[in-house]
Design a protein around this motif. Structure first.
Motif, short mmCIF file in Angstrom:
data_model
loop_
_atom_site.label_atom_id
_atom_site.label_comp_id
_atom_site.label_asym_id
_atom_site.label_seq_id
_atom_site.Cartn_x
_atom_site.Cartn_y
_atom_site.Cartn_z
N VAL A 88 22.08 47.54 8.85
CA VAL A 88 21.15 47.43 7.73
C VAL A 88 20.08 48.51 7.92
O VAL A 88 19.53 48.64 9.01
N ASP A 89 19.84 49.29 6.88
CA ASP A 89 18.91 50.40 7.02
C ASP A 89 17.67 50.17 6.16
O ASP A 89 17.70 50.37 4.95
N PRO A 90 16.56 49.77 6.77
CA PRO A 90 15.35 49.48 6.00
C PRO A 90 14.64 50.74 5.54
O PRO A 90 13.58 50.65 4.92
N LEU A 91 15.21 51.92 5.82
CA LEU A 91 14.56 53.18 5.46
C LEU A 91 15.14 53.79 4.20
O LEU A 91 14.61 54.78 3.69
N THR A 92 16.23 53.21 3.67
CA THR A 92 16.89 53.83 2.52
C THR A 92 15.97 53.92 1.31
O THR A 92 16.11 54.83 0.50
N GLY A 93 15.05 52.98 1.19
CA GLY A 93 14.16 53.00 0.02
C GLY A 93 12.93 53.85 0.21
O GLY A 93 12.11 53.97 -0.71
#
Lengths: 151, 151
Positions: free
Chosen positions: A13-18
DNA sequence: TATTGTTATACTCTATAACTATA
DNA sequence: TATAGTTATAGAGTATAACAATA
C-alpha cells in the motif's frame, strides 16, 4: 485498523501516491533517466547538455549567469565548463578582467542540434500519451506552481 | 540571428522553459527543498519520512519491499533503516531466517502524524494556487505519464 | 539456485567557505 | 566593497559487486 499483510504477492500500500510532490519527484527522476540514456551516445550528461543549450541561446554569457539560470552553483560550474571547453564544444574568452564570455564552437552547435533532436523525440512520446492540448495544460499548471514557489 | 547580449540587467534567454522534463525537474527540486525544510524540525530527511509512511501503511513489510516501492536500492536501505531503528521509530523483528519485518513504534506513529500534517499543509499551498479541480487534473496527467514510462 | 540482508566501495551531484583578481 | 571565477572539501544520494545465511 491497520491492514495485516505478510505474504501477499502484490505490492505494498503506497500512502504517497496522492502526494503531488512525491509524484512530481518520481516522474521527474524517471524522465531524467530517459534523458540521460538518450544523451549517452553524445557523451553528455544532462547538466552538460543544459549548459550547451543555454550558451547556444545566449552567446557571450558568463558561467555564473548560466549556473544561476540552471540552479547550479558557481563553484560547481567550473569543472563542467572546463571539460566542455577542453572537448572543444565551448569557446571561452575574457569579457573583462574578471569575467568570461562563453559561446558555442561549431562542434558545440552540432551537439546542440543533436541534443534538440533527442529531446524532441522524447517530448513527442509524452505528447503522444497526453495529446497536445493536455500537454499544454500540464506545462501551464507546472508554471503556475513554479511561480507560487518563487513568490 | 543570435541575439547580442552583453550587459543587459535581465535574465538569459532560456531554451528549456518549454521542455516538460526540465520543468518537472525544476519544480520537483523546489518542492523537495520545501519538504526538506518542513521536515527539518522533525530531524527527518525526505527519504526517512517516506520510509516511515510506507512502514506505517504496511506493518510487517520487509526493507527490500519498501526500497523497491520508493526506488531505493536494498543496499542503501540498510543504514537508513538502521538509523530509524536506533532512534526508536521503527521496530525490526525477524520474519523468517533471512528477512526482517518492519513496523512503527509508538514514537514512529507520532512522527508519521507529524509528517502528514507537514505534507498536508504544503499540499494545501499548491491546492490554493491551482484549485482543487486543476490539482486533480494535474495528478491525473502525472499518473498518465508515469504509466507511459512503465510501459 | 534464488532471495534477503549486508558490507564495502565508488561515483555523481550538491553545498560551503575561503582565496585571487578585478571592478 | 562587491563581483567573478576558482580551489578545496565535505556531505548527500546513488550504483555495483560480492558475501553469508537462509529458503
Amino acid at each position: 485498523m491497520a491492514p495485516r499483510r505478510k505474504k501477499e504477492p502484490g505490492a505494498l500500500v503506497d500512502p504517497l501516491t496522492g502526494r503531488l510532490g512525491y509524484q512530481l519527484r518520481r516522474l521527474s527522476m524517471a524522465m531524467m533517466a530517459e534523458v540521460g540514456a538518450g544523451l549517452r551516445p553524445l557523451r553528455l550528461r544532462p547538466a552538460e547538455a543544459s549548459i550547451l543549450l543555454l550558451v547556444g541561446a545566449n552567446p557571450g554569457c558568463r558561467p555564473g549567469e548560466v549556473g544561476e539560470a540552471l540552479g547550479i552553483k558557481r563553484a560547481n560550474m567550473v569543472p563542467v565548463v572546463a571539460a566542455l571547453v577542453k572537448r572543444g564544444l565551448v569557446a571561452r574568452s575574457r569579457a573583462d578582467g574578471r569575467s568570461h564570455a562563453l559561446a558555442l564552437s561549431p562542434a558545440g552547435r552540432s551537439k546542440v542540434a543533436a541534443i534538440d533532436r533527442i529531446l524532441d523525440r522524447q517530448e513527442a512520446a509524452s505528447q503522444a500519451a497526453l495529446g497536445g492540448r493536455e500537454m499544454k495544460r500540464l506545462l501551464r499548471l507546472l508554471a503556475t506552481l513554479r511561480d507560487v514557489g518563487a513568490q
